[in-house]
Motif scaffolding. Structure first.
Motif, PDB file in Angstrom:
ATOM      1  N   ASP A 184       0.846  -1.191   0.000  1.00 39.42           N
ATOM      2  CA  ASP A 184       0.000   0.000   0.000  1.00 39.42           C
ATOM      3  C   ASP A 184       0.880   1.238   0.000  1.00 39.42           C
ATOM      4  O   ASP A 184       2.010   1.217   0.512  1.00 39.42           O
ATOM      5  CB  ASP A 184      -0.922   0.028   1.223  1.00 39.42           C
ATOM      6  CG  ASP A 184      -2.332   0.504   0.888  1.00 39.42           C
ATOM      7  OD1 ASP A 184      -2.501   1.143  -0.173  1.00 39.42           O
ATOM      8  OD2 ASP A 184      -3.262   0.229   1.675  1.00 39.42           O
ATOM      9  N   PHE A 185       0.366   2.300  -0.617  1.00 39.81           N
ATOM     10  CA  PHE A 185       1.033   3.600  -0.592  1.00 39.81           C
ATOM     11  C   PHE A 185       0.010   4.691  -0.779  1.00 39.81           C
ATOM     12  O   PHE A 185      -1.166   4.429  -1.066  1.00 39.81           O
ATOM     13  CB  PHE A 185       2.161   3.697  -1.621  1.00 39.81           C
ATOM     14  CG  PHE A 185       1.826   3.207  -3.012  1.00 39.81           C
ATOM     15  CD1 PHE A 185       0.893   3.846  -3.799  1.00 39.81           C
ATOM     16  CD2 PHE A 185       2.499   2.117  -3.540  1.00 39.81           C
ATOM     17  CE1 PHE A 185       0.614   3.421  -5.086  1.00 39.81           C
ATOM     18  CE2 PHE A 185       2.228   1.675  -4.838  1.00 39.81           C
ATOM     19  CZ  PHE A 185       1.291   2.328  -5.614  1.00 39.81           C
ATOM     20  N   ALA A 229       6.117   5.747  -1.065  1.00 39.52           N
ATOM     21  CA  ALA A 229       6.720   5.207   0.148  1.00 39.52           C
ATOM     22  C   ALA A 229       5.729   4.222   0.766  1.00 39.52           C
ATOM     23  O   ALA A 229       4.522   4.486   0.806  1.00 39.52           O
ATOM     24  CB  ALA A 229       7.035   6.327   1.132  1.00 39.52           C
ATOM     25  N   PRO A 230       6.181   3.087   1.246  1.00 36.78           N
ATOM     26  CA  PRO A 230       5.236   2.074   1.730  1.00 36.78           C
ATOM     27  C   PRO A 230       4.511   2.514   2.988  1.00 36.78           C
ATOM     28  O   PRO A 230       5.070   3.178   3.854  1.00 36.78           O
ATOM     29  CB  PRO A 230       6.137   0.863   2.008  1.00 36.78           C
ATOM     30  CG  PRO A 230       7.480   1.452   2.284  1.00 36.78           C
ATOM     31  CD  PRO A 230       7.578   2.645   1.379  1.00 36.78           C
ATOM     32  N   VAL A 245      -4.095   3.807  -0.871  1.00 35.97           N
ATOM     33  CA  VAL A 245      -5.128   3.887  -1.902  1.00 35.97           C
ATOM     34  C   VAL A 245      -5.327   2.597  -2.697  1.00 35.97           C
ATOM     35  O   VAL A 245      -6.221   2.527  -3.528  1.00 35.97           O
ATOM     36  CB  VAL A 245      -4.794   5.027  -2.889  1.00 35.97           C
ATOM     37  CG1 VAL A 245      -4.790   6.366  -2.180  1.00 35.97           C
ATOM     38  CG2 VAL A 245      -3.455   4.778  -3.599  1.00 35.97           C
ATOM     39  N   LEU A 246      -4.525   1.587  -2.464  1.00 37.11           N
ATOM     40  CA  LEU A 246      -4.607   0.394  -3.308  1.00 37.11           C
ATOM     41  C   LEU A 246      -5.848  -0.440  -2.994  1.00 37.11           C
ATOM     42  O   LEU A 246      -6.249  -0.547  -1.826  1.00 37.11           O
ATOM     43  CB  LEU A 246      -3.348  -0.451  -3.168  1.00 37.11           C
ATOM     44  CG  LEU A 246      -2.082   0.199  -3.712  1.00 37.11           C
ATOM     45  CD1 LEU A 246      -0.933  -0.784  -3.718  1.00 37.11           C
ATOM     46  CD2 LEU A 246      -2.279   0.754  -5.115  1.00 37.11           C
ATOM     47  N   PRO A 247      -6.445  -1.065  -4.011  1.00 37.14           N
ATOM     48  CA  PRO A 247      -7.706  -1.796  -3.829  1.00 37.14           C
ATOM     49  C   PRO A 247      -7.482  -3.210  -3.308  1.00 37.14           C
ATOM     50  O   PRO A 247      -7.823  -4.201  -3.959  1.00 37.14           O
ATOM     51  CB  PRO A 247      -8.295  -1.803  -5.245  1.00 37.14           C
ATOM     52  CG  PRO A 247      -7.091  -1.837  -6.142  1.00 37.14           C
ATOM     53  CD  PRO A 247      -6.047  -0.994  -5.436  1.00 37.14           C
ATOM     54  N   LEU A 248      -6.924  -3.325  -2.107  1.00 37.68           N
ATOM     55  CA  LEU A 248      -6.583  -4.640  -1.569  1.00 37.68           C
ATOM     56  C   LEU A 248      -7.825  -5.483  -1.299  1.00 37.68           C
ATOM     57  O   LEU A 248      -7.815  -6.704  -1.516  1.00 37.68           O
ATOM     58  CB  LEU A 248      -5.763  -4.479  -0.289  1.00 37.68           C
ATOM     59  CG  LEU A 248      -4.459  -3.689  -0.424  1.00 37.68           C
ATOM     60  CD1 LEU A 248      -3.746  -3.620   0.918  1.00 37.68           C
ATOM     61  CD2 LEU A 248      -3.551  -4.307  -1.485  1.00 37.68           C
ATOM     62  N   THR A 249      -8.881  -4.841  -0.816  1.00 44.33           N
ATOM     63  CA  THR A 249     -10.115  -5.587  -0.555  1.00 44.33           C
ATOM     64  C   THR A 249     -10.627  -6.243  -1.828  1.00 44.33           C
ATOM     65  O   THR A 249     -10.975  -7.436  -1.838  1.00 44.33           O
ATOM     66  CB  THR A 249     -11.188  -4.657   0.033  1.00 44.33           C
ATOM     67  OG1 THR A 249     -10.720  -4.115   1.261  1.00 44.33           O
ATOM     68  CG2 THR A 249     -12.487  -5.408   0.268  1.00 44.33           C
ATOM     69  N   TYR A 305       7.083  -4.687   1.226  1.00 40.18           N
ATOM     70  CA  TYR A 305       7.193  -3.368   1.849  1.00 40.18           C
ATOM     71  C   TYR A 305       8.624  -2.890   1.637  1.00 40.18           C
ATOM     72  O   TYR A 305       9.556  -3.318   2.322  1.00 40.18           O
ATOM     73  CB  TYR A 305       6.875  -3.510   3.343  1.00 40.18           C
ATOM     74  CG  TYR A 305       6.845  -2.235   4.151  1.00 40.18           C
ATOM     75  CD1 TYR A 305       5.651  -1.564   4.374  1.00 40.18           C
ATOM     76  CD2 TYR A 305       7.997  -1.729   4.741  1.00 40.18           C
ATOM     77  CE1 TYR A 305       5.604  -0.412   5.161  1.00 40.18           C
ATOM     78  CE2 TYR A 305       7.962  -0.580   5.525  1.00 40.18           C
ATOM     79  CZ  TYR A 305       6.772   0.071   5.730  1.00 40.18           C
ATOM     80  OH  TYR A 305       6.731   1.206   6.509  1.00 40.18           O
ATOM     81  N   GLU A 306       8.791  -2.043   0.632  1.00 41.00           N
ATOM     82  CA  GLU A 306      10.129  -1.583   0.273  1.00 41.00           C
ATOM     83  C   GLU A 306      10.217  -0.074   0.459  1.00 41.00           C
ATOM     84  O   GLU A 306       9.219   0.604   0.675  1.00 41.00           O
ATOM     85  CB  GLU A 306      10.450  -1.947  -1.178  1.00 41.00           C
ATOM     86  CG  GLU A 306      10.414  -3.450  -1.436  1.00 41.00           C
ATOM     87  CD  GLU A 306      10.582  -3.773  -2.897  1.00 41.00           C
ATOM     88  OE1 GLU A 306      11.682  -3.557  -3.428  1.00 41.00           O
ATOM     89  OE2 GLU A 306       9.606  -4.234  -3.516  1.00 41.00           O
ATOM     90  N   GLY A 307      11.422   0.456   0.335  1.00 45.38           N
ATOM     91  CA  GLY A 307      11.646   1.882   0.476  1.00 45.38           C
ATOM     92  C   GLY A 307      10.975   2.674  -0.620  1.00 45.38           C
ATOM     93  O   GLY A 307      10.367   2.122  -1.537  1.00 45.38           O
TER      94      GLY A 307
END
Length: 281
Positions: free
Chosen positions: A199-200, A207-208, A215-219, A238-240
């Motif tokens: 997610d960001f 940035a994670p 805002v990502l549509p994880l659901t 989860y990256e920089g």
């Protein structure tokens, strides 16, 4: 579905500590960074020897944590000879097999529109897929760069046509490329090895963030996978902060977020994914 996180988010931690974090916070597995073999055309890191690999496999088993796969930065369309790239990927599949990891993640490479780049990916994956399958490993092409959509990766894998080659669906990348989760899932379903979630805050500030804070549509991603009865891996990556050169530049005066350390977020992240799985069921 089984839950994992990528050790790319804790690059300075030794692997035993990564395994401990996974066990402590209820993750079923981890994705480890691959040790890139030294290649004639560029630098690399030689992989661990047989004794080190055996020790790591034993530690993973003792912790009750699976090594989901190895994440390599190898670009399949990298400049140079087919033999050099194919040899590098084969060396990485041997690393994965020695650890009992079923997957090796690679990147397509090649800028969008580069003449011959996609043909190179198809040709090289076609060459490595039978070798990987013989070792019990699938080489997975991630939605990335010029092949950032599920449709683009599926097009390549349909041409390869071998079960030793598959796909990683990185939901961050497909969202940035404007592909809806149902379309990504439909395209990649015949090839899917595992799914990378994250997610960001926005396309400009990548940035994670903690899962569910952006805002990502994880659901929706979990729902479309559940509707298909998919029982594979969700891997939190989860990256920089990511560079913004491949999308619109950040607005003037924008200050990118500074990511929090991953270890302190793992428990809540696992709970968030478990909640999404329960709700989708």
């Amino acid at each position: 579905m089984k839950l994992a996180f990528s050790a790319l988010g804790v690059p300075d931690l030794p692997v035993p500590e990564v395994l401990r974090l996974a066990s402590t916070h209820g993750y079923h597995g981890v994705e480890l960074r691959a040790d890139e073999p030294v290649r004639p055309e560029g630098p690399g890191r030689p992989g661990p020897g047989p004794a080190e690999r055996a020790d790591l496999a034993a530690r993973s088993s003792a912790a009750g944590v699976e090594v989901l796969g190895l994440a390599a930065a190898t670009e399949v369309a990298a400049p140079g000879s087919d033999e050099a790239v194919i040899g590098a990927i084969r060396a990485l599949t041997a690393q994965a097999a020695a650890l009992g990891a079923p997957f090796l993640r690679v990147l397509p490479g090649g800028l969008p529109g580069t003449p011959g780049a996609e043909d190179a990916v198809v040709r090289r994956l076609t060459a490595v897929a039978p070798h990987a399958a013989g070792l019990g490993v699938r080489v997975l092409l991630e939605t990335h760069g010029g092949h950032g959509t599920g449709a683009a990766v599926a097009r390549v894998l349909d041409r390869v046509g071998h079960p030793g080659a598959g796909a990683v669906w990185d939901v961050r990348r497909t969202w940035l490329d404007g592909e809806q989760p149902h379309a990504s899932c439909a395209a990649l379903a015949p090839h899917l090895g595992y799914v990378r979630v994250g997610d960001f805050a926005s396309a400009e500030d990548r940035a994670p963030l903690a899962l569910g804070a952006g805002v990502l549509p994880l659901t929706e991603c979990v729902e479309v996978l559940s509707r298909r009865g998919w029982e594979g891996w969700l891997c939190w990556t989860y990256e920089g902060p990511r560079p913004t050169t491949d999308t619109a530049p950040a607005a003037a005066g924008t200050v990118p977020s500074v990511p929090e350390p991953l270890p302190g977020l793992l428990g809540a992240g696992r709970d968030h994914l478990a909640r999404l799985l329960n709700e989708s069921a």
